[in-house]
Design an enzyme around this catalytic site. Structure first.
Site, short mmCIF file in Angstrom:
data_model
loop_
_atom_site.label_atom_id
_atom_site.label_comp_id
_atom_site.label_asym_id
_atom_site.label_seq_id
_atom_site.Cartn_x
_atom_site.Cartn_y
_atom_site.Cartn_z
N ASP A 52 -10.30 4.89 9.11
CA ASP A 52 -10.77 5.07 7.74
C ASP A 52 -12.29 5.23 7.65
O ASP A 52 -12.80 6.03 6.86
CB ASP A 52 -10.32 3.90 6.84
CG ASP A 52 -8.85 4.02 6.48
OD1 ASP A 52 -8.15 4.83 7.11
OD2 ASP A 52 -8.40 3.31 5.57
N ASN A 94 -5.58 9.02 5.69
CA ASN A 94 -4.81 8.15 4.79
C ASN A 94 -5.75 7.09 4.22
O ASN A 94 -5.33 5.97 3.95
CB ASN A 94 -3.65 7.51 5.55
CG ASN A 94 -2.59 6.95 4.60
OD1 ASN A 94 -2.64 7.18 3.39
ND2 ASN A 94 -1.62 6.23 5.14
N ASP A 325 -3.46 -7.80 0.08
CA ASP A 325 -3.28 -7.38 1.48
C ASP A 325 -2.91 -8.55 2.37
O ASP A 325 -1.96 -8.48 3.16
CB ASP A 325 -4.55 -6.71 2.01
CG ASP A 325 -4.72 -5.31 1.43
OD1 ASP A 325 -3.79 -4.85 0.73
OD2 ASP A 325 -5.77 -4.70 1.66
N GLU A 353 -0.32 1.87 1.85
CA GLU A 353 -0.07 2.79 2.94
C GLU A 353 1.40 3.20 3.00
O GLU A 353 1.74 4.31 3.41
CB GLU A 353 -0.50 2.17 4.27
CG GLU A 353 -1.99 2.24 4.54
CD GLU A 353 -2.83 1.19 3.81
OE1 GLU A 353 -2.32 0.57 2.85
OE2 GLU A 353 -4.00 1.01 4.21
N HIS A 399 -0.97 -0.19 9.20
CA HIS A 399 -1.60 -1.15 10.10
C HIS A 399 -1.18 -2.57 9.82
O HIS A 399 -0.94 -3.36 10.73
CB HIS A 399 -3.12 -1.01 10.01
CG HIS A 399 -3.66 -1.11 8.61
ND1 HIS A 399 -4.83 -1.73 8.30
CD2 HIS A 399 -3.19 -0.65 7.42
CE1 HIS A 399 -5.05 -1.66 7.01
NE2 HIS A 399 -4.07 -1.01 6.45
N ARG A 400 -1.06 -2.93 8.54
CA ARG A 400 -0.75 -4.33 8.23
C ARG A 400 0.69 -4.71 8.60
O ARG A 400 0.96 -5.85 8.94
CB ARG A 400 -1.03 -4.64 6.76
CG ARG A 400 -2.48 -4.43 6.42
CD ARG A 400 -3.04 -5.31 5.35
NE ARG A 400 -4.41 -4.92 5.10
CZ ARG A 400 -5.44 -5.26 5.87
NH1 ARG A 400 -5.25 -6.04 6.91
NH2 ARG A 400 -6.65 -4.82 5.59
N LYS A 435 -6.30 1.88 11.96
CA LYS A 435 -6.85 2.09 10.61
C LYS A 435 -7.95 1.08 10.31
O LYS A 435 -8.95 1.43 9.68
CB LYS A 435 -5.72 1.98 9.60
CG LYS A 435 -6.09 2.37 8.19
CD LYS A 435 -4.83 2.46 7.34
CE LYS A 435 -5.11 2.61 5.87
NZ LYS A 435 -5.76 3.85 5.50
#
Ligand code: DC
Length: 681
Positions: A52, A94, A325, A353, A399-400, A435
């Site tokens: 990012d 993204n 998040d 995402e 990613h998370r 990311k």
């Protein structure tokens, strides 16, 4: 970073030690944009290196900012509010944190200074709504076209005529990033009048707005906040570079290590460095949520230490609007709690995402959890005792998801785990962590511990020049595993014996020398290179004389014994590929997959010949062939650890196969065997 198709996480048994986290994504991209809009040069320290931020840096470069990068420090000379490039196509991957503020800034700049800009991204980016921002900008006179679906990127920004007297209205209940985008960009057009932004609907994710206001202040812009409904940008606001700025570590990234400490920080705490009690990031409040579930946390301004407190963890019923998040991490912690955990007010998960509520529910169920999913909540009940399932976790390019689910690898500790039956957790597409945290798994393996017996080993044994080294190192690379070239240890011992003129018939002297290797004689392996006491011996080890001597001394039982522990010590997270002669028979008899590689003597001689010529050595094919056969005979018939396939080895004759084809065969065996091969001990 793991670039493998999947990463198999061995069962983990404890956590402890220190991690330094990468810079915050939210802070990094805001700082980059502000520096890009300011006049003069800003030196940004500790910038996150990730997909990012890369996208944002590239966009700024395209727009004419001067960028000099030096490790994680970037010098940015900004535009000073004046467009340097008037036509540009920006690809933003993204990265919502690039798309939203760049849309606002470029829409306003193109309306006042002219120019046409297109902003696009990956397919998922084109499914992430931006309509609320477009709806806020169009009434100001910006010409914005959604070239695909109305309300979604790609966008085309093409001039306009600004009219700024009325308050600017923006919805705040879907994503706070639209408000952030306006706050960051509107100072560009505040020369004539103060600008008022009015939030429509209940503002979500307020802490992210605090980060925005905080950073605007660092760049000289004092926004007046009236509750969470009205924000006033003073007339004549100008971006002023602070000169230097440090990016603090990512508080959301800290959540995985806080959770690891709460679940597995049993004897020693997990220490997180780079972010702490003084953080300006909202997700730092994850600490309170983790404490509510049982974590024991101590902190300083920029560090945290976490140990297991209450155990099993306490199930909670929590409004998570303030930590959207990091709250995903709570959903996975819920697997270790007693009872049902309910996370509420998380509707924004659906537009991230991926649709994170659906994704989380689907993947938690794979592990055996019971999940109830609502429009804006999720309820997680751990698997019943003994009902944990092996799971291959799909990560949805999120990613998370990948980082959260790595915590399921601590399943042997779960109060509901069946004794002796850990389940395997496979993380699909592990590189998606790039990311925000490219080295996430490396950091996890730094603080996670397990029983070496639980770490999978693939052995590749075979005669000399069978290509096992090439195959094994390629396999290790593909799987993200550690690599042991056991032959190099025999070669190192041989080289040292030759150099120190040790009598090659003196078994005791050879054993004594071998015992020092890896202890008072230090070794370092780095890709193609091997250092012995800080001397690069890679080329010396490949000499024929050294190979011959290695073959000869490897028949000495005491010497072989002396190297056993050293070889076993290579077994590290997340797994090991070991090549040699007796990897599957003697050193790792419990290996998950054993490969015995052969090729005809003629083919092997040919390979060795090419290898030598390529390295600039002179060589004779017939001599090599004769030598290979002699060495085979010696390796096969020696009294200790003769070269024989393990009873359970899979044999592969690669005489007529390319390296790629051999790889595919072995990877096929590996995939076919999952998860039994790993959990089958
Ligand atoms: O794989 P290589 O050619 O680098 O190995 C050098 C010598 O070391 C080989 O001739 C036999 C010995 N060796 C061994 O006995 N056991 C191993 N596991 C690896 C190598």
């Amino acid at each position: 970073m793991y670039t493998t198709a999947f990463l198999d996480l061995p069962p983990l048994l404890s956590a402890g030690g220190t991690v330094r986290l990468p810079g915050s994504k939210s802070i990094s991209n805001r700082v980059l944009l502000l520096a890009g809009l300011s006049e003069g040069t800003t030196v940004v320290h500790d910038l996150l290196a990730s997909d990012d931020t890369h996208v944002m840096l590239e966009a700024l470069r395209t727009l004419g900012c001067d960028l000099q990068q030096d490790g994680d420090t970037v010098h940015i000379t900004g535009l000073g509010g004046q467009l340097a490039v008037k036509d540009a196509d920006l690809f933003l991957g993204n990265a919502g944190t690039a798309m939203r503020p760049l849309t606002a800034a470029l829409a306003l700049l193109s309306a006042t200074q002219g120019g046409v800009f297109t902003l696009s991204g990956v397919p998922r980016m084109h499914e992430r709504p931006i309509g609320d921002l477009v709806d806020a900008l169009r009434p100001l006179g910006c010409t914005i076209e959604c070239t695909g679906t109305e309300g979604y990127p790609p966008l085309r920004l093409a001039g306009g005529q600004l009219e700024l007297s009325a308050p600017i209205k923006v919805r705040g209940d879907v994503s706070s990033q639209f408000l952030t985008a306006l706050l960051l960009a509107l100072p560009l057009v505040s020369q004539q009048q103060a600008l008022t932004i009015e939030v429509v609907g209940e503002l979500i994710s307020k802490p992210y707005i605090e980060i925005t206001l905080n950073l605007l202040a660092r760049f000289g812009i004092q926004v007046e906040r009236q509750g969470w409904e009205r924000f006033i940008i003073p007339q004549g606001s100008r971006y002023q570079s602070p000169g230097e700025i440090h990016v603090e570590a990512d508080a959301s990234s800290a959540s995985y290590f806080i959770a690891a400490g709460a679940i597995a920080g049993i004897d020693t705490p997990v220490r997180v460095e780079g972010v702490g009690a003084a953080s300006i990031q909202g997700d730092i409040r994850f600490v309170e949520a983790a404490q509510a579930m049982g974590a024991q946390v101590t902190s300083g301004p920029n560090w945290l230490e976490i140990r297991r407190g209450t155990w099993p963890l306490t199930a909670v019923d929590m409004d998570c609007n303030h930590i959207p998040d990091a709250a995903m991490t709570l959903a996975v912690m819920a697997l270790y709690a007693q009872g049902t955990t309910r996370l509420r007010n998380i509707a924004s998960w659906r537009v991230k995402e991926t649709d994170r509520i659906a994704a989380m529910a689907c993947e938690l169920r794979k592990l055996g959890a019971t999940v109830v999913e609502g429009e804006d909540f999720i309820e997680v009940t751990p698997p019943a005792t003994g009902a944990w399932q092996h799971a291959s976790i799909h990560t949805y390019d999120d990613h998370r998801m990948a980082m959260c689910f790595s915590l399921a690898a601590f399943n042997p500790l779960a109060p509901t785990a069946a004794a002796g039956k850990p389940v395997s957790v496979r993380i699909e597409d592990p590189r998606c962590v790039g990311k925000t945290f490219p080295d996430y798994f490396e950091s996890l393996f730094q603080v996670a511990q397990t029983d070496p017996d639980l770490i999978p080993v693939i052995t590749v044994d075979g005669p000399t020049a069978s290509g096992k080294g090439t195959l094994a190192s390629a396999l290790a690379h593909r799987l993200g595993y550690k690599f042991l070239d056991s032959g190099s240890l025999y070669r190192i011992t041989a080289l040292l014996a030759l150099e120190q003129q040790v009598d090659l018939d003196d078994a005791q002297a050879l054993e004594a020398l071998a015992r020092r290797v890896g202890h008072d004689i230090s070794l370092r392996f780095d890709g193609e290179h091997i250092w012995v006491d800080d001397r690069d011996v890679s080329d010396a080890l490949r000499r024929e004389e050294v190979g011959q001597t290695a073959s000869r001394i490897s028949a000495v039982p005491g010497l072989r014994q002396a190297l056993v522990e050293l070889q076993k010590a290579f077994r590290g997270l997340p797994g090991l590929v070991a090549d040699g002669r007796d990897m599957g028979t003697v050193i790792f008899p419990d290996a998950a997959l054993k490969v015995f590689l052969t090729a005809t003597a003629a083919e092997r001689a040919e390979r060795r010949y090419k290898q030598l010529i390529q390295k600039g050595f002179s060589a004779n094919l017939d001599e090599i062939c004769a030598d290979l056969e002699a060495r085979d005979l010696r390796d096969r018939t020696r009294a200790v650890s003769p070269l024989v396939p393990a009873a359970d080895a899979r044999k592969l004759d690669n005489s007529a196969l390319t390296i790629e084809a051999s790889m595919d065969t072995v990877l096929g065996w590996w995939v076919e065997g999952w998860p039994h091969v790993i959990a089958g001990h």
